[in-house]
Design an enzyme around this catalytic site. Structure first.
Site, PDB file in Angstrom:
ATOM      1  N   GLY A  52       3.292  10.065  -0.100  1.00 42.22           N
ATOM      2  CA  GLY A  52       1.989  10.068   0.565  1.00 42.22           C
ATOM      3  C   GLY A  52       1.528   8.652   0.863  1.00 42.22           C
ATOM      4  N   SER A  53       0.222   8.431   0.776  1.00 41.88           N
ATOM      5  CA  SER A  53      -0.359   7.177   1.262  1.00 41.88           C
ATOM      6  C   SER A  53      -0.007   5.952   0.441  1.00 41.88           C
ATOM      7  CB  SER A  53      -1.884   7.314   1.347  1.00 41.88           C
ATOM      8  OG  SER A  53      -2.238   8.236   2.365  1.00 41.88           O
ATOM      9  N   THR A  54       0.490   6.108  -0.783  1.00 47.39           N
ATOM     10  CA  THR A  54       0.927   4.921  -1.524  1.00 47.39           C
ATOM     11  C   THR A  54       2.080   4.229  -0.797  1.00 47.39           C
ATOM     12  OG1 THR A  54       2.332   6.351  -2.893  1.00 47.39           O
ATOM     13  CG2 THR A  54       0.182   5.716  -3.812  1.00 47.39           C
TER      14      THR A  54
ATOM     15  N   LYS B 100       2.184   3.603   2.254  1.00 48.76           N
ATOM     16  CA  LYS B 100       1.647   2.769   3.327  1.00 48.76           C
ATOM     17  C   LYS B 100       1.725   1.281   2.981  1.00 48.76           C
ATOM     18  CE  LYS B 100      -1.365   6.421   5.061  1.00 48.76           C
ATOM     19  NZ  LYS B 100      -2.735   7.004   5.081  1.00 48.76           N
TER      20      LYS B 100
END
Length: 586
Positions: free
Chosen positions: A309-311, A313
């Site tokens: 997920g967004s980690t 990014k």
């Protein structure tokens, strides 16, 4: 007639001479063979004869001790004994059977079968507690042998159970560091030799020949009893509060890869590793129980993959900055979604973030911003930096069972796949892989190998070997590293990671929420990566909460765990609180 008799005598004489010659040749051969055996093979047959009149009993070597980074023993040895019987020396078999059956808590028939078995020596039971074996020794039962042995003992029970691992009945490692360092931890067994008669009876007055065992090599690790214990408590607390399936935490030094803590709750009791920790095995088949045990022993931080997920990014942002395809002041627009080919891919904020800079896009964890950044990178650049930052390979961590990243084949990545990869979906990696790659971004661009083993020490302390691991500098530039630390600090001070704030410290963080497969199952993994101090991190941590009930956003439930971990670890590691406050608690 006379001529016939002469021929007959001559024939008989020839036969006798032939037989005589053969006998002489046989005797010469026999004498030669005897001489050969007596001269050339004397040592060999001397040893064989000695073996016939010797009985050997093994003296177990103590296994090497495993220590934490402060020299606290986290895996040691407990003195036990092995009880055996020598059939020819047993004088009162009924008494021996009764005593051993009662004290060793074994069925009488099982003991009888072994006592009455005609063999040089028969083991009754191993790993017998010292107080029981001392009672048996004091009874001086003829034919009963009590030999010293060692049993692995874990003073902290459930402490880092899936990392340390445990040993089997033969004292060999089964999982974790116990098996990874088994060749060092194992010692060299000794032995006791006693002389016996041809009937197997020990000869009185003949001194025992004893070869002392050599203890195994001690292992010093980077694990910290205090940091690990606190991390396990924090994980247990959030698992209970959120009724989660499990919680994983990795805490490491991003400068050199030393792991301070690795948590997989629920943990299990290392001193009782064959008892399931979450369910009863009463009605299970042997196969089902073994499968359940394998699952309980599994180090999910190393062996299980997940969508980050967004980690993730953090990886994409650093790659884009390094490639020069984005600048901090670049502006983007988020209407709440982005159309990629025939797909309408949503942002987590469905009403949109509106106009925002690249830095604000990271702070807001905006999916459309990262889909645009991914498109700017392109497939070739994306895979180049995934390779450069180690995402495509294993970390080489020094525990067994590391899983590989599950990634699209480059030739199969189209615009949609590139878009979803850019915000951490449609592929899987392990927690230790993600944190190790992020550490390269935080530490100035040096590739590190996450590890637990620090040094090996001989049992007498005379020889010490420092363990070394591969490292490589300039994976990314120091400028990109510095910029990313600044951006991630702003995620805490101004963005979605406010709940990772720790008073008196400059903390950087990135939160994440990923939906598990199959989609629309309403099962999520909430996560948060955090580090401090932001200018020169000494600790980086990753928290994963698997299938939390109720609120499942990483910024809401995982970020506070990061705050709690860093608030405890930083003062302990000697980092003083500064006077400058960078954020208010969110």
């Amino acid at each position: 007639m006379t001529e016939y008799l002469k021929q007959s005598r001559t024939l008989q004489r020839q036969k006798l001479l032939f037989v005589y010659g053969m006998v002489v040749l046989f005797m010469i051969g026999l004498a030669g063979r005897l001489l050969y055996l007596m001269v050339n093979r004397a040592d060999y047959y001397g040893e064989k004869a000695k073996e016939v009149h010797q009985r050997q009993r093994t003296v177990k070597a103590a296994r090497g001790i495993i220590y934490d980074r402060n020299g606290v023993a986290i895996a040691s040895n407990k003195p036990v004994s092995t009880i055996s019987v020598i059939h020819n020396q047993v004088q009162n078999p009924e008494k021996v059977i009764h005593v051993l059956s009662e004290l060793l808590e074994l069925p009488e028939e099982k003991v009888r079968k072994r006592v009455e078995k005609v063999s040089s020596i028969e083991k009754i039971k191993s790993n017998v507690d010292k107080d029981i074996s001392d009672r048996i020794r004091d009874m001086e039962l003829a034919g009963v042998m009590v030999d010293e042995d060692y049993k692995r003992y874990y003073p902290y029970s459930e402490f880092a159970s899936k990392v340390i691992g445990f040993t089997g009945a033969d004292n060999q490692g089964i999982i974790g560091m116990e098996v990874a360092y088994d060749k060092y931890l194992q010692g060299q067994d000794g032995s006791i030799l006693t002389m016996t008669t041809a009937r197997g009876l020990e000869i009185d007055g003949k001194a025992e020949e004893r070869i002392e065992p050599i203890a195994g090599t001690n292992l010093y690790t980077s694990l910290d009893v205090n940091i690990q214990s606190f991390a396990q408590q924090a994980a247990g607390k959030v698992m209970k509060a959120k009724k989660a399936k499990s919680v994983r935490i990795v805490m490491m030094n991003p400068q050199n890869g030393e792991i301070y803590a690795m948590v997989n709750v629920p943990e299990f009791d290392l001193n009782d590793p064959y008892t399931l920790n979450t369910t009863s095995s009463k009605n299970m088949s042997d196969k089902k129980k073994q499968e359940a045990l394998n699952g309980m022993w599994r180090n999910a931080c190393v062996s299980d993959t997940y969508e980050p997920g967004s980690t993730f990014k953090v990886i994409v942002a650093a790659s884009a900055l390094e490639a020069g395809v984005v600048k901090l002041e670049d502006t983007f627009h988020c209407p709440g979604f982005k159309v990629v080919e025939d797909r309408r891919i949503r942002c987590h904020k469905t009403t949109g973030h509106g106009s925002e800079t690249f830095v604000q896009g990271v702070q807001n964890s905006c999916n459309p911003v990262f889909m645009e950044v991914g498109a700017r990178l392109g497939v070739d650049n994306m895979f180049h930096y995934l390779q450069q930052l180690g995402i495509m390979s294993k970390t080489g961590i020094d525990v067994p069972g590391e899983a590989s990243t599950i990634m699209h084949r480059k030739e199969n990545v189209g615009a949609v796949e590139l878009a979803t990869m850019s915000f951490g979906q449609s592929f899987q990696l392990t927690p230790v892989r993600l944190l190790s790659s992020i550490s390269m971004i935080l530490n100035g661009g040096t590739r590190i190998t996450p590890h637990l083993g620090v040094e090996l020490e001989s049992s007498d302390g005379t020889a010490v070997k420092k363990l070394t691991y591969p490292a490589q500098e300039n994976i990314i530039s120091s400028q990109t590293s510095e910029t990313m630390r600044m951006i991630l600090e702003s995620v805490v001070s101004e963005g979605s990671g406010k709940k990772a704030y720790v008073e008196g410290y400059q903390v950087g963080a990135k939160t994440g929420t990923s939906e598990k497969l199959p989609r629309h199952s309403n099962k999520y993994i909430a996560s948060c990566m955090g580090f401090a101090p932001a200018d020169h991190p000494v600790v980086a941590a990753l928290v994963l909460i698997d299938e939390p009930q109720g609120i499942y956003y990483g910024g809401t439930i995982a970020a506070p765990v990061i705050s709690e971990l860093l608030d405890n670890a930083l003062p302990y590691l000697g980092v003083e609180r500064g006077e400058t406050v960078t954020a208010e608690p969110g």
